[in-house]
Design a protein around this motif. Structure first.
Motif, PDB file in Angstrom:
ATOM      1  N   VAL A  52       0.631  -3.317 -13.560  1.00 19.21           N
ATOM      2  CA  VAL A  52       1.081  -2.160 -13.071  1.00 19.21           C
ATOM      3  C   VAL A  52       0.716  -1.174 -14.280  1.00 19.21           C
ATOM      4  O   VAL A  52       0.435   0.074 -13.905  1.00 19.21           O
ATOM      5  CB  VAL A  52       2.711  -1.995 -13.004  1.00 19.21           C
ATOM      6  N   LEU A  53       0.709  -1.299 -15.492  1.00 16.65           N
ATOM      7  CA  LEU A  53       0.437  -0.296 -16.774  1.00 16.65           C
ATOM      8  C   LEU A  53      -0.805  -0.007 -16.739  1.00 16.65           C
ATOM      9  O   LEU A  53      -1.513   1.188 -16.686  1.00 16.65           O
ATOM     10  CB  LEU A  53       0.780  -1.137 -18.034  1.00 16.65           C
ATOM     11  N   GLY A  54      -1.714  -1.078 -16.204  1.00 15.16           N
ATOM     12  CA  GLY A  54      -3.085  -0.903 -15.790  1.00 15.16           C
ATOM     13  C   GLY A  54      -3.483   0.146 -14.604  1.00 15.16           C
ATOM     14  O   GLY A  54      -4.345   0.992 -14.871  1.00 15.16           O
ATOM     15  N   ILE A  55      -2.975   0.007 -13.705  1.00  9.79           N
ATOM     16  CA  ILE A  55      -3.174   0.945 -12.591  1.00  9.79           C
ATOM     17  C   ILE A  55      -2.667   2.307 -12.801  1.00  9.79           C
ATOM     18  O   ILE A  55      -3.358   3.250 -12.472  1.00  9.79           O
ATOM     19  CB  ILE A  55      -2.183   0.259 -11.224  1.00  9.79           C
ATOM     20  N   ALA A  56      -1.653   2.555 -13.740  1.00  8.62           N
ATOM     21  CA  ALA A  56      -1.198   3.918 -14.145  1.00  8.62           C
ATOM     22  C   ALA A  56      -2.126   4.359 -14.858  1.00  8.62           C
ATOM     23  O   ALA A  56      -2.564   5.626 -15.114  1.00  8.62           O
ATOM     24  CB  ALA A  56       0.219   3.800 -14.656  1.00  8.62           C
ATOM     25  N   VAL A  67     -10.962  13.341  -9.530  1.00  3.62           N
ATOM     26  CA  VAL A  67     -10.910  12.716  -8.168  1.00  3.62           C
ATOM     27  C   VAL A  67      -9.657  12.799  -7.792  1.00  3.62           C
ATOM     28  O   VAL A  67      -8.873  11.720  -7.876  1.00  3.62           O
ATOM     29  CB  VAL A  67     -11.625  11.291  -8.521  1.00  3.62           C
ATOM     30  N   ILE A  68      -9.172  14.106  -7.469  1.00  2.00           N
ATOM     31  CA  ILE A  68      -7.769  14.290  -7.071  1.00  2.00           C
ATOM     32  C   ILE A  68      -7.414  13.311  -5.815  1.00  2.00           C
ATOM     33  O   ILE A  68      -6.375  12.838  -5.475  1.00  2.00           O
ATOM     34  CB  ILE A  68      -7.630  15.567  -6.772  1.00  2.00           C
ATOM     35  N   ASP A  69      -8.385  13.526  -4.706  1.00  2.00           N
ATOM     36  CA  ASP A  69      -8.173  12.645  -3.393  1.00  2.00           C
ATOM     37  C   ASP A  69      -7.909  10.807  -3.685  1.00  2.00           C
ATOM     38  O   ASP A  69      -6.982  10.446  -3.062  1.00  2.00           O
ATOM     39  CB  ASP A  69      -9.281  12.887  -2.476  1.00  2.00           C
ATOM     40  N   LEU A  70      -8.560  10.305  -4.641  1.00  2.00           N
ATOM     41  CA  LEU A  70      -8.237   8.950  -5.014  1.00  2.00           C
ATOM     42  C   LEU A  70      -6.970   8.884  -5.869  1.00  2.00           C
ATOM     43  O   LEU A  70      -6.252   7.890  -5.441  1.00  2.00           O
ATOM     44  CB  LEU A  70      -9.470   8.610  -5.806  1.00  2.00           C
ATOM     45  N   VAL A  71      -6.776   9.685  -6.473  1.00  3.38           N
ATOM     46  CA  VAL A  71      -5.418   9.918  -7.415  1.00  3.38           C
ATOM     47  C   VAL A  71      -4.384   9.962  -6.185  1.00  3.38           C
ATOM     48  O   VAL A  71      -3.333   9.160  -6.456  1.00  3.38           O
ATOM     49  CB  VAL A  71      -5.486  11.115  -8.320  1.00  3.38           C
ATOM     50  N   ASP A  72      -4.549  10.783  -5.100  1.00  2.00           N
ATOM     51  CA  ASP A  72      -3.358  11.119  -4.450  1.00  2.00           C
ATOM     52  C   ASP A  72      -3.139   9.541  -3.393  1.00  2.00           C
ATOM     53  O   ASP A  72      -1.895   9.063  -3.110  1.00  2.00           O
ATOM     54  CB  ASP A  72      -3.907  11.963  -3.168  1.00  2.00           C
ATOM     55  N   GLN A  73      -4.314   9.030  -3.125  1.00  2.00           N
ATOM     56  CA  GLN A  73      -4.122   7.400  -2.549  1.00  2.00           C
ATOM     57  C   GLN A  73      -3.412   6.500  -3.596  1.00  2.00           C
ATOM     58  O   GLN A  73      -2.806   5.803  -3.086  1.00  2.00           O
ATOM     59  CB  GLN A  73      -5.466   7.057  -2.162  1.00  2.00           C
ATOM     60  N   PHE A  74      -4.071   6.520  -4.622  1.00  2.00           N
ATOM     61  CA  PHE A  74      -3.121   5.907  -5.688  1.00  2.00           C
ATOM     62  C   PHE A  74      -1.643   6.115  -5.780  1.00  2.00           C
ATOM     63  O   PHE A  74      -0.895   5.039  -5.802  1.00  2.00           O
ATOM     64  CB  PHE A  74      -3.835   5.912  -7.349  1.00  2.00           C
ATOM     65  N   SER A  75      -1.293   7.236  -5.609  1.00  2.00           N
ATOM     66  CA  SER A  75       0.092   7.606  -5.843  1.00  2.00           C
ATOM     67  C   SER A  75       0.916   7.215  -4.604  1.00  2.00           C
ATOM     68  O   SER A  75       2.007   6.635  -4.730  1.00  2.00           O
ATOM     69  CB  SER A  75       0.572   9.100  -6.100  1.00  2.00           C
ATOM     70  N   LYS A  76       0.304   7.387  -3.420  1.00  2.00           N
ATOM     71  CA  LYS A  76       0.849   6.798  -2.355  1.00  2.00           C
ATOM     72  C   LYS A  76       1.227   5.236  -2.249  1.00  2.00           C
ATOM     73  O   LYS A  76       2.209   4.723  -1.822  1.00  2.00           O
ATOM     74  CB  LYS A  76       0.049   7.181  -0.965  1.00  2.00           C
ATOM     75  N   ILE A  77       0.295   4.454  -2.651  1.00  2.00           N
ATOM     76  CA  ILE A  77       0.262   3.127  -2.879  1.00  2.00           C
ATOM     77  C   ILE A  77       1.264   2.806  -3.872  1.00  2.00           C
ATOM     78  O   ILE A  77       2.411   1.748  -3.634  1.00  2.00           O
ATOM     79  CB  ILE A  77      -1.149   2.429  -3.315  1.00  2.00           C
ATOM     80  N   MET A  78       1.118   3.375  -5.056  1.00  2.00           N
ATOM     81  CA  MET A  78       2.142   2.887  -6.125  1.00  2.00           C
ATOM     82  C   MET A  78       3.596   3.331  -5.810  1.00  2.00           C
ATOM     83  O   MET A  78       4.542   2.922  -6.291  1.00  2.00           O
ATOM     84  CB  MET A  78       1.771   3.792  -7.555  1.00  2.00           C
ATOM     85  N   ARG A  79       3.892   4.197  -5.112  1.00  2.19           N
ATOM     86  CA  ARG A  79       5.067   4.929  -4.445  1.00  2.19           C
ATOM     87  C   ARG A  79       5.874   3.503  -3.521  1.00  2.19           C
ATOM     88  O   ARG A  79       7.046   3.324  -3.862  1.00  2.19           O
ATOM     89  CB  ARG A  79       5.172   6.038  -3.688  1.00  2.19           C
ATOM     90  N   PHE A  80       5.071   2.637  -3.309  1.00  2.00           N
ATOM     91  CA  PHE A  80       5.462   1.557  -2.436  1.00  2.00           C
ATOM     92  C   PHE A  80       5.643   0.334  -3.345  1.00  2.00           C
ATOM     93  O   PHE A  80       6.460  -0.564  -3.597  1.00  2.00           O
ATOM     94  CB  PHE A  80       4.846   1.358  -1.454  1.00  2.00           C
ATOM     95  N   ILE A  81       4.544   0.206  -4.306  1.00  2.00           N
ATOM     96  CA  ILE A  81       4.321  -1.247  -5.013  1.00  2.00           C
ATOM     97  C   ILE A  81       5.092  -1.139  -6.151  1.00  2.00           C
ATOM     98  O   ILE A  81       5.908  -2.273  -6.752  1.00  2.00           O
ATOM     99  CB  ILE A  81       2.803  -1.145  -5.621  1.00  2.00           C
ATOM    100  N   LEU A  82       5.614   0.031  -6.867  1.00  2.00           N
ATOM    101  CA  LEU A  82       6.244  -0.013  -8.060  1.00  2.00           C
ATOM    102  C   LEU A  82       7.665  -0.490  -7.727  1.00  2.00           C
ATOM    103  O   LEU A  82       8.169  -1.271  -8.417  1.00  2.00           O
ATOM    104  CB  LEU A  82       6.393   1.299  -8.654  1.00  2.00           C
ATOM    105  N   PRO A  83       8.640   0.208  -6.821  1.00  2.00           N
ATOM    106  CA  PRO A  83       9.894  -0.672  -6.578  1.00  2.00           C
ATOM    107  C   PRO A  83       9.796  -1.847  -6.173  1.00  2.00           C
ATOM    108  O   PRO A  83      10.879  -2.805  -6.532  1.00  2.00           O
ATOM    109  CB  PRO A  83      10.682   0.355  -5.348  1.00  2.00           C
ATOM    110  N   VAL A  84       8.990  -2.417  -5.406  1.00  4.29           N
ATOM    111  CA  VAL A  84       8.624  -3.954  -4.867  1.00  4.29           C
ATOM    112  C   VAL A  84       8.561  -4.648  -6.108  1.00  4.29           C
ATOM    113  O   VAL A  84       9.186  -5.776  -6.366  1.00  4.29           O
ATOM    114  CB  VAL A  84       7.773  -4.130  -3.846  1.00  4.29           C
TER     115      VAL A  84
END
Length: 99
Positions: A52-56, A67-84
């Motif tokens: 998780v720290l590496g992805i952040a 590369v803001i569009d890729l960062v936006d995709q990462f943030s959408k994915i991490m919004r689900f992955i971090l609580p799980v």
């Protein structure tokens, strides 16, 4: 008249065996408190936390590169992955921890 014979207590019940003087020596046993911080050093939890720290860190590097569009995709994915990941690690910790 019949004569009755008396028995002493020591003759009926044999005396207990004397304990040897060379018995086991006492030793001190140390144990950690059940909620020790050292218990968090479980390799599975450390691996999940490192991923998780590496992805952040990758997300921050991509943001600096612009590369803001890729960062936006990462943030959408991490919004689900971090609580799980957090609740899964918490469940794993309490399921495998010896109380």
């Amino acid at each position: 008249m019949r004569k009755t014979k008396g028995f002493t207590f020591q003759k009926i019940f044999p005396p207990p065996h004397k304990l040897s003087l060379t018995g086991p020596r006492p030793f001190r046993a140390y144990s950690f408190v059940p909620f020790s911080p050292l218990a968090m050093l479980d390799p599975t939890i450390l691996t999940i936390g490192g991923i998780v720290l590496g992805i952040a860190i990758i997300e921050r590097i991509l943001e600096r590169w612009g590369v803001i569009d890729l960062v936006d995709q990462f943030s959408k994915i991490m919004r689900f992955i971090l609580p799980v990941t957090f609740y899964g690690s918490l469940f794993y910790f309490f399921a495998t921890f010896m109380f």
